[in-house]
Scaffold this active site. Structure first.
Site, mmCIF file in Angstrom:
data_model
loop_
_atom_site.group_PDB
_atom_site.id
_atom_site.type_symbol
_atom_site.label_atom_id
_atom_site.label_comp_id
_atom_site.label_asym_id
_atom_site.label_seq_id
_atom_site.Cartn_x
_atom_site.Cartn_y
_atom_site.Cartn_z
ATOM 1 N N CYS A 90 0.837 -1.210 0.000
ATOM 2 C CA CYS A 90 0.000 0.000 0.000
ATOM 3 C C CYS A 90 0.870 1.257 0.000
ATOM 4 O O CYS A 90 1.391 1.662 1.039
ATOM 5 C CB CYS A 90 -0.926 -0.014 1.218
ATOM 6 S SG CYS A 90 -1.993 1.441 1.291
ATOM 7 N N CYS A 112 -0.453 4.120 2.154
ATOM 8 C CA CYS A 112 -0.203 3.967 3.592
ATOM 9 C C CYS A 112 1.266 4.213 3.930
ATOM 10 O O CYS A 112 1.579 4.864 4.926
ATOM 11 C CB CYS A 112 -0.538 2.550 4.067
ATOM 12 S SG CYS A 112 -2.012 1.842 3.356
ATOM 13 N N ASP A 113 2.164 3.672 3.125
ATOM 14 C CA ASP A 113 3.566 3.612 3.531
ATOM 15 C C ASP A 113 4.519 4.495 2.725
ATOM 16 O O ASP A 113 5.690 4.636 3.094
ATOM 17 C CB ASP A 113 4.066 2.153 3.440
ATOM 18 C CG ASP A 113 3.272 1.238 4.373
ATOM 19 O OD1 ASP A 113 2.795 1.731 5.409
ATOM 20 O OD2 ASP A 113 3.129 0.045 4.058
#
Ligand code: NDP
Length: 323
Positions: free
Chosen positions: A137, A140-141
């Site tokens: 992701c 997200c990261d």
């Protein structure tokens, strides 16, 4: 003897979508039951740092966030059960569902929040370096790779969107694809090819993710050319696997409308499925956004939709009795 639970609102799934639905449902006096499933808390329980869920100034941990959501749902009156639904009958209301151990659930409304799982390549180093350079992701990261080299694996819309997104943080993004053409939409492809900080490696299959000495995390991705067979290594700090997701909808096949990728079909801008009284929310019904915060928002919508559905059904029942 097998137990039977009757409820105004049965929720399957205990990620952000299911638990937000539970919070709203409980506060509306529906005493929801949440069947937690095989991974209570959902995908966030296998994530570490969460920095994009609003309300927290400092980085928080995914498992902690889900534990708080579960406690909040219980605090306002939801009941959590450890079970896996294995049989469903949606042919009439109330709906009847059965858990693995034989427990029967009789529900006036059903909210499906069973989520989705990222597909992984299944190569050496992938699991070992998860959270240490390998991720599924970018939204997200990606932030953790500011100023570093990153690579995205895949050739669909997700892979191209993630590569473009990563240019917000990195000046050196590589898209690795196993064929010589992408399946992503044309407009996304045009943006990708036009971007000066993205290069594409065609016909490359990932052989393994290579970790550095000690606890150094990902340092390179080993690739094999699918045409020539040549093996090479791409030095990188981050490897984002973007080869698709599998929605958890097997149980509903034949009972509810699913799209060609297996996602639950819900009305545009809402959560109603094709069966009145059944609602879908979160990643099981959303292949575009797939964020904890959007799943939570959709869970809230599902609970409100279920509540309205019951109010209308109760009203119609009263009118019929009075007539
Ligand atoms: P897709 O299934 O569309 O694409 C998966 C990609 O991964 C393909 O290019 C595929 O290669 C590659 N792949 C699959 N398995 C492997 C493997 N083992 N090794 C290497 N590569 C592999 O998944 P997406 O997540 O991109 O999209 C899913 C759905 O969601 C699609 O319908 C998409 O349109 C939609 N979507 C829409 C968005 C939007 O509207 N903004 C955003 C994101 C997704 P190959 O091409 O060779 O098969």
């Amino acid at each position: 003897m097998t137990a039977t639970h009757s409820t105004r609102m049965l929720i399957i799934g205990s990620g952000p979508a299911g638990l937000s639905a539970a919070i709203y449902g409980a506060r509306a006096g529906m005493a929801p039951i949440v069947v937690q499933g095989i991974q209570p808390g959902g995908q966030l329980t296998i994530t570490t740092d969460v920095e994009n869920y609003p309300g927290f100034r400092e980085v928080i941990q995914g498992p902690w966030l889900m534990e708080e959501m579960r406690a909040q749902a219980e605090h306002v009156g939801a009941t959590m059960v450890w079970d896996m639904i294995s049989e469903i009958d949606l042919s009439e209301r109330p709906f009847r569902l059965k858990g693995d151990g034989g427990t029967v659930y009789v529900a006036d409304t059903l909210i499906i929040a069973t989520g989705a799982q990222a597909k992984w390549l299944g190569v050496e180093g992938e699991m070992e370096l998860g959270g240490k350079g390998v991720s599924a992701c970018a939204t997200c990261d990606g932030f953790f790779y500011r100023g570093k080299k990153v690579a995205v694996i895949g050739g669909g819309n997700t892979a191209v969107e993630e590569a473009l997104y990563l240019t917000n943080h990195s000046h050196d993004v590589t898209l690795i694809h196993r064929r010589d053409s992408l399946r992503a939409e044309k407009i996304l492809q045009e943006r990708l090819f036009a971007h000066p900080n993205i290069k594409v490696l065609w016909n490359q299959q990932v052989e393994r993710f290579v970790g550095g000495e000690g606890n150094a995390g990902l340092v390179a991705i080993e690739l094999k050319d699918t045409v020539t067979g040549a093996v090479s290594q791409l030095e990188t700090d981050g490897g984002f696997v973007a080869i698709g997701h599998s929605p958890s909808t097997e149980l509903f096949r034949g009972h509810l409308e699913l799209d060609e990728d297996g996602y639950l079909i819900v009305e545009k801008g809402g959560t109603r499925t094709n069966v009145p009284g059944v609602f879908g929310c979160g990643d099981v019904a959303d292949k575009v956004y797939r964020q904890a915060v959007t799943a939570a928002g959709m869970g809230c919508m599902a609970a409100l939709d279920a509540e309205r559905f019951l109010a209308e059904a109760d009203f119609e029942a009263r009118v019929t009795v009075d007539a």
